[in-house]
Design a protein around this motif. Structure first.
Motif, PDB file in Angstrom:
ATOM      1  N   ALA A  31       0.833  -1.204   0.000  1.00 21.07           N
ATOM      2  CA  ALA A  31       0.000   0.000   0.000  1.00 21.07           C
ATOM      3  C   ALA A  31       0.868   1.254   0.000  1.00 21.07           C
ATOM      4  O   ALA A  31       0.590   2.219  -0.729  1.00 21.07           O
ATOM      5  CB  ALA A  31      -0.937   0.000   1.206  1.00 21.07           C
ATOM      6  N   LEU A  32       1.929   1.266   0.800  1.00 21.89           N
ATOM      7  CA  LEU A  32       2.841   2.415   0.811  1.00 21.89           C
ATOM      8  C   LEU A  32       3.510   2.575  -0.550  1.00 21.89           C
ATOM      9  O   LEU A  32       3.636   3.692  -1.063  1.00 21.89           O
ATOM     10  CB  LEU A  32       3.886   2.261   1.910  1.00 21.89           C
ATOM     11  N   GLY A  33       3.929   1.467  -1.157  1.00 20.23           N
ATOM     12  CA  GLY A  33       4.519   1.530  -2.494  1.00 20.23           C
ATOM     13  C   GLY A  33       3.543   2.113  -3.507  1.00 20.23           C
ATOM     14  O   GLY A  33       3.928   2.926  -4.352  1.00 20.23           O
ATOM     15  N   ASP A  34       2.289   1.714  -3.424  1.00 24.48           N
ATOM     16  CA  ASP A  34       1.262   2.259  -4.325  1.00 24.48           C
ATOM     17  C   ASP A  34       1.072   3.754  -4.099  1.00 24.48           C
ATOM     18  O   ASP A  34       0.915   4.524  -5.050  1.00 24.48           O
ATOM     19  CB  ASP A  34      -0.064   1.522  -4.143  1.00 24.48           C
ATOM     20  N   GLN A  35       1.083   4.187  -2.831  1.00 26.17           N
ATOM     21  CA  GLN A  35       0.944   5.614  -2.523  1.00 26.17           C
ATOM     22  C   GLN A  35       2.125   6.405  -3.072  1.00 26.17           C
ATOM     23  O   GLN A  35       1.948   7.481  -3.653  1.00 26.17           O
ATOM     24  CB  GLN A  35       0.840   5.834  -1.017  1.00 26.17           C
ATOM     25  N   LEU A  36       3.340   5.887  -2.885  1.00 28.10           N
ATOM     26  CA  LEU A  36       4.529   6.567  -3.404  1.00 28.10           C
ATOM     27  C   LEU A  36       4.484   6.651  -4.926  1.00 28.10           C
ATOM     28  O   LEU A  36       4.807   7.699  -5.512  1.00 28.10           O
ATOM     29  CB  LEU A  36       5.800   5.849  -2.949  1.00 28.10           C
ATOM     30  N   ASP A  37       4.070   5.575  -5.572  1.00 31.87           N
ATOM     31  CA  ASP A  37       3.975   5.576  -7.030  1.00 31.87           C
ATOM     32  C   ASP A  37       2.942   6.589  -7.511  1.00 31.87           C
ATOM     33  O   ASP A  37       3.201   7.337  -8.456  1.00 31.87           O
ATOM     34  CB  ASP A  37       3.624   4.175  -7.539  1.00 31.87           C
ATOM     35  N   ALA A  38       1.796   6.650  -6.863  1.00 28.92           N
ATOM     36  CA  ALA A  38       0.756   7.613  -7.240  1.00 28.92           C
ATOM     37  C   ALA A  38       1.249   9.044  -7.030  1.00 28.92           C
ATOM     38  O   ALA A  38       0.998   9.925  -7.860  1.00 28.92           O
ATOM     39  CB  ALA A  38      -0.516   7.365  -6.429  1.00 28.92           C
ATOM     40  N   HIS A  39       1.971   9.276  -5.942  1.00 22.85           N
ATOM     41  CA  HIS A  39       2.519  10.605  -5.647  1.00 22.85           C
ATOM     42  C   HIS A  39       3.515  11.005  -6.743  1.00 22.85           C
ATOM     43  O   HIS A  39       3.499  12.134  -7.228  1.00 22.85           O
ATOM     44  CB  HIS A  39       3.199  10.563  -4.277  1.00 22.85           C
ATOM     45  N   SER A  90      12.277  11.204   2.867  1.00 22.46           N
ATOM     46  CA  SER A  90      12.019  10.007   2.068  1.00 22.46           C
ATOM     47  C   SER A  90      10.966   9.111   2.719  1.00 22.46           C
ATOM     48  O   SER A  90      10.246   8.404   2.032  1.00 22.46           O
ATOM     49  CB  SER A  90      13.310   9.211   1.829  1.00 22.46           C
ATOM     50  N   ARG A  91      10.869   9.158   4.047  1.00 20.34           N
ATOM     51  CA  ARG A  91       9.846   8.381   4.758  1.00 20.34           C
ATOM     52  C   ARG A  91       8.462   8.985   4.577  1.00 20.34           C
ATOM     53  O   ARG A  91       7.469   8.275   4.556  1.00 20.34           O
ATOM     54  CB  ARG A  91      10.171   8.327   6.250  1.00 20.34           C
ATOM     55  N   ASP A  92       8.401  10.327   4.488  1.00 18.22           N
ATOM     56  CA  ASP A  92       7.104  10.999   4.369  1.00 18.22           C
ATOM     57  C   ASP A  92       7.169  12.126   3.338  1.00 18.22           C
ATOM     58  O   ASP A  92       7.184  13.293   3.692  1.00 18.22           O
ATOM     59  CB  ASP A  92       6.670  11.548   5.735  1.00 18.22           C
ATOM     60  N   PRO A  93       7.230  11.769   2.037  1.00 16.46           N
ATOM     61  CA  PRO A  93       7.291  12.814   1.006  1.00 16.46           C
ATOM     62  C   PRO A  93       5.968  13.549   0.819  1.00 16.46           C
ATOM     63  O   PRO A  93       5.913  14.546   0.111  1.00 16.46           O
ATOM     64  CB  PRO A  93       7.672  12.034  -0.255  1.00 16.46           C
ATOM     65  N   PHE A  94       4.928  13.079   1.492  1.00 19.12           N
ATOM     66  CA  PHE A  94       3.605  13.689   1.344  1.00 19.12           C
ATOM     67  C   PHE A  94       3.452  14.949   2.197  1.00 19.12           C
ATOM     68  O   PHE A  94       2.637  15.806   1.903  1.00 19.12           O
ATOM     69  CB  PHE A  94       2.513  12.683   1.732  1.00 19.12           C
ATOM     70  N   SER A  95       4.239  15.070   3.275  1.00 17.89           N
ATOM     71  CA  SER A  95       4.062  16.189   4.209  1.00 17.89           C
ATOM     72  C   SER A  95       4.503  17.525   3.624  1.00 17.89           C
ATOM     73  O   SER A  95       3.924  18.556   3.937  1.00 17.89           O
ATOM     74  CB  SER A  95       4.793  15.917   5.524  1.00 17.89           C
ATOM     75  N   SER A  96       5.531  17.524   2.788  1.00 20.92           N
ATOM     76  CA  SER A  96       5.956  18.763   2.128  1.00 20.92           C
ATOM     77  C   SER A  96       6.326  18.424   0.683  1.00 20.92           C
ATOM     78  O   SER A  96       7.500  18.288   0.348  1.00 20.92           O
ATOM     79  CB  SER A  96       7.119  19.417   2.865  1.00 20.92           C
TER      80      SER A  96
END
Length: 111
Positions: A31-39, A90-96
């Motif tokens: 799921a995390l891999g899918d989120q990173l790919d979508a991002h 790299s752990r949380d690229p969604f925050s910024s």
């Protein structure tokens, strides 16, 4: 392996619990891999690759780095003060989020 004080049912239950835990952990990683790919597909950098300072730079991104600094090689070229700052990004690229390319109907058409 069975122990003298363990029933077959106990051993099978433990085995089943371990498999379930492994399946849940694998699903979370996927799921995390899918989120990173979508991002990344949305045009944002996920900071999954970085380089640090070298006296004689090997990568272009290492030019001008000071000891302890890191620069993203994922497309954005962000400068990080130290390894921990890059690891957090790299752990949380969604925050910024850092946009690396435009997306949408005009993406790639030139301006």
């Amino acid at each position: 392996m069975y122990y003298e004080d363990e029933t077959t049912a106990d051993a099978l239950q433990a085995w089943s619990d371990n498999r379930r835990e492994a399946d849940l952990e694998q699903a979370a990683m996927e799921a995390l891999g899918d989120q990173l790919d979508a991002h990344e597909q949305a045009g944002f950098c996920v900071h999954q690759s970085a380089v640090g300072h070298l006296v004689v730079p090997f990568y272009e991104e290492q030019q001008g780095l000071r000891p302890g600094q890191y620069r993203c090689r994922g497309g954005c070229g962000s400068l990080f003060r130290d390894f921990h700052e890059w690891a957090d990004a790299s752990r949380d690229p969604f925050s910024s989020p850092v946009r690396i390319r435009p997306v949408g109907p005009t993406a790639g058409l030139g301006s």
